[in-house]
Motif scaffolding. Structure first.
Motif, PDB file in Angstrom:
ATOM      1  N   GLY A 129     -13.631  -1.997   1.365  1.00  0.00           N
ATOM      2  CA  GLY A 129     -15.012  -1.673   1.047  1.00  0.00           C
ATOM      3  C   GLY A 129     -15.188  -1.159  -0.370  1.00  0.00           C
ATOM      4  O   GLY A 129     -14.247  -1.018  -1.146  1.00  0.00           O
ATOM      5  N   GLY A 130     -16.431  -0.846  -0.713  1.00  0.00           N
ATOM      6  CA  GLY A 130     -16.760  -0.223  -1.982  1.00  0.00           C
ATOM      7  C   GLY A 130     -16.410  -1.055  -3.202  1.00  0.00           C
ATOM      8  O   GLY A 130     -16.400  -2.283  -3.177  1.00  0.00           O
ATOM      9  N   GLU A 131     -16.122  -0.350  -4.306  1.00  0.00           N
ATOM     10  CA  GLU A 131     -15.819  -0.995  -5.582  1.00  0.00           C
ATOM     11  C   GLU A 131     -14.564  -1.849  -5.498  1.00  0.00           C
ATOM     12  O   GLU A 131     -14.495  -2.929  -6.088  1.00  0.00           O
ATOM     13  CB  GLU A 131     -15.664   0.071  -6.666  1.00  0.00           C
ATOM     14  CG  GLU A 131     -15.256  -0.472  -8.034  1.00  0.00           C
ATOM     15  CD  GLU A 131     -16.282  -1.401  -8.664  1.00  0.00           C
ATOM     16  OE1 GLU A 131     -15.906  -2.135  -9.599  1.00  0.00           O
ATOM     17  OE2 GLU A 131     -17.453  -1.404  -8.216  1.00  0.00           O
ATOM     18  N   LEU A 132     -13.557  -1.393  -4.752  1.00  0.00           N
ATOM     19  CA  LEU A 132     -12.338  -2.176  -4.588  1.00  0.00           C
ATOM     20  C   LEU A 132     -12.646  -3.548  -4.014  1.00  0.00           C
ATOM     21  O   LEU A 132     -12.226  -4.583  -4.540  1.00  0.00           O
ATOM     22  CB  LEU A 132     -11.353  -1.435  -3.684  1.00  0.00           C
ATOM     23  CG  LEU A 132     -10.154  -2.256  -3.181  1.00  0.00           C
ATOM     24  CD1 LEU A 132      -9.231  -2.616  -4.331  1.00  0.00           C
ATOM     25  CD2 LEU A 132      -9.408  -1.506  -2.081  1.00  0.00           C
ATOM     26  N   GLU A 133     -13.385  -3.564  -2.931  1.00  0.00           N
ATOM     27  CA  GLU A 133     -13.697  -4.825  -2.268  1.00  0.00           C
ATOM     28  C   GLU A 133     -14.541  -5.717  -3.165  1.00  0.00           C
ATOM     29  O   GLU A 133     -14.358  -6.941  -3.208  1.00  0.00           O
ATOM     30  CB  GLU A 133     -14.428  -4.545  -0.956  1.00  0.00           C
ATOM     31  CG  GLU A 133     -14.469  -5.746  -0.023  1.00  0.00           C
ATOM     32  CD  GLU A 133     -14.564  -5.293   1.409  1.00  0.00           C
ATOM     33  OE1 GLU A 133     -13.517  -5.046   2.036  1.00  0.00           O
ATOM     34  OE2 GLU A 133     -15.709  -5.155   1.906  1.00  0.00           O
ATOM     35  N   SER A 134     -15.481  -5.113  -3.901  1.00  0.00           N
ATOM     36  CA  SER A 134     -16.314  -5.880  -4.822  1.00  0.00           C
ATOM     37  C   SER A 134     -15.468  -6.597  -5.867  1.00  0.00           C
ATOM     38  O   SER A 134     -15.692  -7.775  -6.177  1.00  0.00           O
ATOM     39  CB  SER A 134     -17.317  -4.948  -5.510  1.00  0.00           C
ATOM     40  OG  SER A 134     -18.085  -5.654  -6.457  1.00  0.00           O
ATOM     41  N   ARG A 135     -14.450  -5.902  -6.388  1.00  0.00           N
ATOM     42  CA  ARG A 135     -13.581  -6.517  -7.387  1.00  0.00           C
ATOM     43  C   ARG A 135     -12.739  -7.630  -6.787  1.00  0.00           C
ATOM     44  O   ARG A 135     -12.528  -8.673  -7.419  1.00  0.00           O
ATOM     45  CB  ARG A 135     -12.673  -5.460  -8.012  1.00  0.00           C
ATOM     46  CG  ARG A 135     -13.412  -4.424  -8.840  1.00  0.00           C
ATOM     47  CD  ARG A 135     -12.430  -3.543  -9.605  1.00  0.00           C
ATOM     48  NE  ARG A 135     -13.101  -2.391 -10.197  1.00  0.00           N
ATOM     49  CZ  ARG A 135     -12.504  -1.517 -11.000  1.00  0.00           C
ATOM     50  NH1 ARG A 135     -11.203  -1.666 -11.285  1.00  0.00           N
ATOM     51  NH2 ARG A 135     -13.153  -0.492 -11.502  1.00  0.00           N
TER      52      ARG A 135
ATOM     53  N   ALA B 184       0.853  -1.191   0.000  1.00  0.00           N
ATOM     54  CA  ALA B 184       0.000   0.000   0.000  1.00  0.00           C
ATOM     55  C   ALA B 184       0.886   1.236   0.000  1.00  0.00           C
ATOM     56  O   ALA B 184       1.793   1.360   0.831  1.00  0.00           O
ATOM     57  CB  ALA B 184      -0.925  -0.003   1.217  1.00  0.00           C
ATOM     58  N   ARG B 185       0.629   2.138  -0.934  1.00  0.00           N
ATOM     59  CA  ARG B 185       1.412   3.367  -1.013  1.00  0.00           C
ATOM     60  C   ARG B 185       0.466   4.542  -1.226  1.00  0.00           C
ATOM     61  O   ARG B 185      -0.506   4.444  -1.981  1.00  0.00           O
ATOM     62  CB  ARG B 185       2.401   3.299  -2.172  1.00  0.00           C
ATOM     63  CG  ARG B 185       3.427   4.443  -2.145  1.00  0.00           C
ATOM     64  CD  ARG B 185       4.482   4.234  -3.202  1.00  0.00           C
ATOM     65  NE  ARG B 185       4.168   5.011  -4.399  1.00  0.00           N
ATOM     66  CZ  ARG B 185       4.913   5.021  -5.498  1.00  0.00           C
ATOM     67  NH1 ARG B 185       5.972   4.246  -5.583  1.00  0.00           N
ATOM     68  NH2 ARG B 185       4.593   5.766  -6.520  1.00  0.00           N
ATOM     69  N   GLY B 186       0.745   5.624  -0.550  1.00  0.00           N
ATOM     70  CA  GLY B 186      -0.120   6.789  -0.665  1.00  0.00           C
ATOM     71  C   GLY B 186      -1.406   6.593   0.122  1.00  0.00           C
ATOM     72  O   GLY B 186      -1.472   5.810   1.077  1.00  0.00           O
ATOM     73  N   SER B 187      -2.434   7.285  -0.291  1.00  0.00           N
ATOM     74  CA  SER B 187      -3.719   7.213   0.407  1.00  0.00           C
ATOM     75  C   SER B 187      -4.518   6.012  -0.084  1.00  0.00           C
ATOM     76  O   SER B 187      -4.904   5.934  -1.250  1.00  0.00           O
ATOM     77  CB  SER B 187      -4.514   8.504   0.152  1.00  0.00           C
ATOM     78  OG  SER B 187      -5.775   8.436   0.792  1.00  0.00           O
TER      79      SER B 187
ATOM     80  N   CYS C 281      -8.920   7.604  -3.867  1.00  0.00           N
ATOM     81  CA  CYS C 281      -8.075   7.953  -2.709  1.00  0.00           C
ATOM     82  C   CYS C 281      -6.740   8.550  -3.134  1.00  0.00           C
ATOM     83  O   CYS C 281      -6.160   9.372  -2.425  1.00  0.00           O
ATOM     84  CB  CYS C 281      -7.809   6.722  -1.843  1.00  0.00           C
ATOM     85  SG  CYS C 281      -9.289   5.965  -1.157  1.00  0.00           S
ATOM     86  N   GLY C 282      -6.216   8.088  -4.279  1.00  0.00           N
ATOM     87  CA  GLY C 282      -4.957   8.618  -4.765  1.00  0.00           C
ATOM     88  C   GLY C 282      -3.781   7.689  -4.620  1.00  0.00           C
ATOM     89  O   GLY C 282      -2.703   7.967  -5.158  1.00  0.00           O
ATOM     90  N   GLY C 283      -3.936   6.592  -3.885  1.00  0.00           N
ATOM     91  CA  GLY C 283      -2.820   5.692  -3.651  1.00  0.00           C
ATOM     92  C   GLY C 283      -2.816   4.476  -4.572  1.00  0.00           C
ATOM     93  O   GLY C 283      -3.596   4.382  -5.523  1.00  0.00           O
TER      94      GLY C 283
ATOM     95  N   ARG D 235      -3.365  -5.724  -8.641  1.00  0.00           N
ATOM     96  CA  ARG D 235      -2.797  -4.377  -8.496  1.00  0.00           C
ATOM     97  C   ARG D 235      -3.872  -3.340  -8.837  1.00  0.00           C
ATOM     98  O   ARG D 235      -4.518  -3.445  -9.877  1.00  0.00           O
ATOM     99  CB  ARG D 235      -1.582  -4.203  -9.408  1.00  0.00           C
ATOM    100  CG  ARG D 235      -0.426  -5.124  -9.056  1.00  0.00           C
ATOM    101  CD  ARG D 235       0.758  -4.900 -10.000  1.00  0.00           C
ATOM    102  NE  ARG D 235       1.918  -5.670  -9.587  1.00  0.00           N
ATOM    103  CZ  ARG D 235       2.155  -6.917  -9.975  1.00  0.00           C
ATOM    104  NH1 ARG D 235       1.308  -7.528 -10.774  1.00  0.00           N
ATOM    105  NH2 ARG D 235       3.242  -7.554  -9.555  1.00  0.00           N
ATOM    106  N   TYR D 236      -4.007  -2.350  -7.968  1.00  0.00           N
ATOM    107  CA  TYR D 236      -5.034  -1.328  -8.181  1.00  0.00           C
ATOM    108  C   TYR D 236      -4.452   0.066  -7.961  1.00  0.00           C
ATOM    109  O   TYR D 236      -3.732   0.312  -6.985  1.00  0.00           O
ATOM    110  CB  TYR D 236      -6.204  -1.514  -7.210  1.00  0.00           C
ATOM    111  CG  TYR D 236      -6.946  -2.823  -7.379  1.00  0.00           C
ATOM    112  CD1 TYR D 236      -7.821  -3.017  -8.430  1.00  0.00           C
ATOM    113  CD2 TYR D 236      -6.757  -3.864  -6.473  1.00  0.00           C
ATOM    114  CE1 TYR D 236      -8.507  -4.223  -8.592  1.00  0.00           C
ATOM    115  CE2 TYR D 236      -7.439  -5.064  -6.609  1.00  0.00           C
ATOM    116  CZ  TYR D 236      -8.311  -5.237  -7.673  1.00  0.00           C
ATOM    117  OH  TYR D 236      -8.979  -6.418  -7.816  1.00  0.00           O
ATOM    118  N   ASP D 237      -4.778   0.986  -8.871  1.00  0.00           N
ATOM    119  CA  ASP D 237      -4.563   2.420  -8.659  1.00  0.00           C
ATOM    120  C   ASP D 237      -5.877   2.998  -8.154  1.00  0.00           C
ATOM    121  O   ASP D 237      -6.956   2.626  -8.628  1.00  0.00           O
ATOM    122  CB  ASP D 237      -4.169   3.115  -9.963  1.00  0.00           C
ATOM    123  CG  ASP D 237      -2.790   2.702 -10.441  1.00  0.00           C
ATOM    124  OD1 ASP D 237      -1.887   2.577  -9.597  1.00  0.00           O
ATOM    125  OD2 ASP D 237      -2.621   2.498 -11.663  1.00  0.00           O
TER     126      ASP D 237
END
Length: 265
Positions: A53-59, A27-30, A91-93, A77-79
């Motif tokens: 949570g949210g879309e990240l968790e759904s994926r 994890a890097r950044g926010s 979030c930006g991270g 890997r997610y931006d």
């Protein structure tokens, strides 16, 4: 929460059930969660813990369910910058999630405990599988006739799912005595999530079985799951040779092989 997740991982293993452990490893950044955050996804889609949570968790949940199905770990890997370009957040991270499937030990279920079935049981056990035998003839479904089996189900094939939990790591090998037996028993097996359903016999035998099942309302899509004839073509004749052919196909499918001679690869 981590302690609860670890307990549940052990619980899944002890019960022979499937799941996927999802861990943020970078994890890097926010980002919504920090490194080490965990989520355990069950085969039915429910979960404990969270990776944000949210879309990240759904994926991540979607990928976890796919990992349970194919048995392969993956690094995601997610931006978290711009949803318009497909990012799951703003979030930006950046973060990475490691998804590790937790799968039951693979099990071979031999349905039809006669001479070929007995040879398959013996070889499958030697190869390290847990092995079960099902046969509605008790004389073929006992430790005396099939001493290498771990479990015995002297019931009609159609009733097997009521007695044995068939999961994504279960390989069903039908070494039955005829098409009539397969017609009666296959419909209930096709409703299970078995990794493999193979039926012994000639192409003609399967054509007759398939035609009858279609007439009884079994769908074309369901019947596509059936492998018949089973095994690799090695001109097998004896029960032991047929067992080698069948188990070679199982190993090939599990390991992603192609069945060609090594010298030709």
């Amino acid at each position: 929460m981590d302690a609860e997740i670890y307990r549940e991982v052990v619980n899944l293993a002890e019960k022979g059930e499937a799941g996927a452990l999802c861990t943020i490893v970078y994890a890097r950044g926010s980002t919504p969660r920090h490194e080490g955050s965990k989520m355990l996804v069950y085969a039915d889609g429910h979960f404990i813990g969270t990776v944000g949570g949210g879309e990240l968790e759904s994926r991540v949940i979607k990928e976890a369910l796919e990992a349970i199905r194919d048995g392969r770990a993956r690094l995601l890997r997610y931006d978290m910058v711009d949803p318009k370009r497909g990012d799951p957040g703003v979030c930006g991270g950046q973060l990475e999630v490691y998804v590790e499937p937790i799968l039951p030990k693979p099990k071979i279920v031999v349905i039809g405990g006669g001479h070929v079935g007995k040879a398959v049981v013996h070889l499958a056990k030697w190869l390290g599988f847990r092995v079960a035998v099902c046969d509605d003839r008790p004389e073929f479904c006992n430790p005396e006739f099939n001493p290498d089996a771990d479990e015995f189900y002297p019931v009609p094939m159609a009733e097997l799912p009521q007695h044995l939990r068939i999961h994504s790591q279960t390989y069903l090998i039908l070494t039955t005595r005829g098409s009539a037996v397969d017609v009666e028993g296959l419909p209930s097996l096709l409703e299970t999530p078995a990794a493999y359903i193979g039926v012994i016999g000639s192409k003609r035998r399967w054509a007759v079985t398939r035609k009858t099942l279609l007439e009884r309302g079994v769908s074309e899509e369901a019947l596509k799951r059936v492998v018949s004839p089973i095994g690799l073509e090695i001109n097998a004749e004896t029960p032991e040779e047929i067992a080698v052919s069948i188990m070679a196909e199982i190993i090939m499918l599990r390991n992603g092989g192609n069945g060609r001679r090594m010298a030709e690869n």
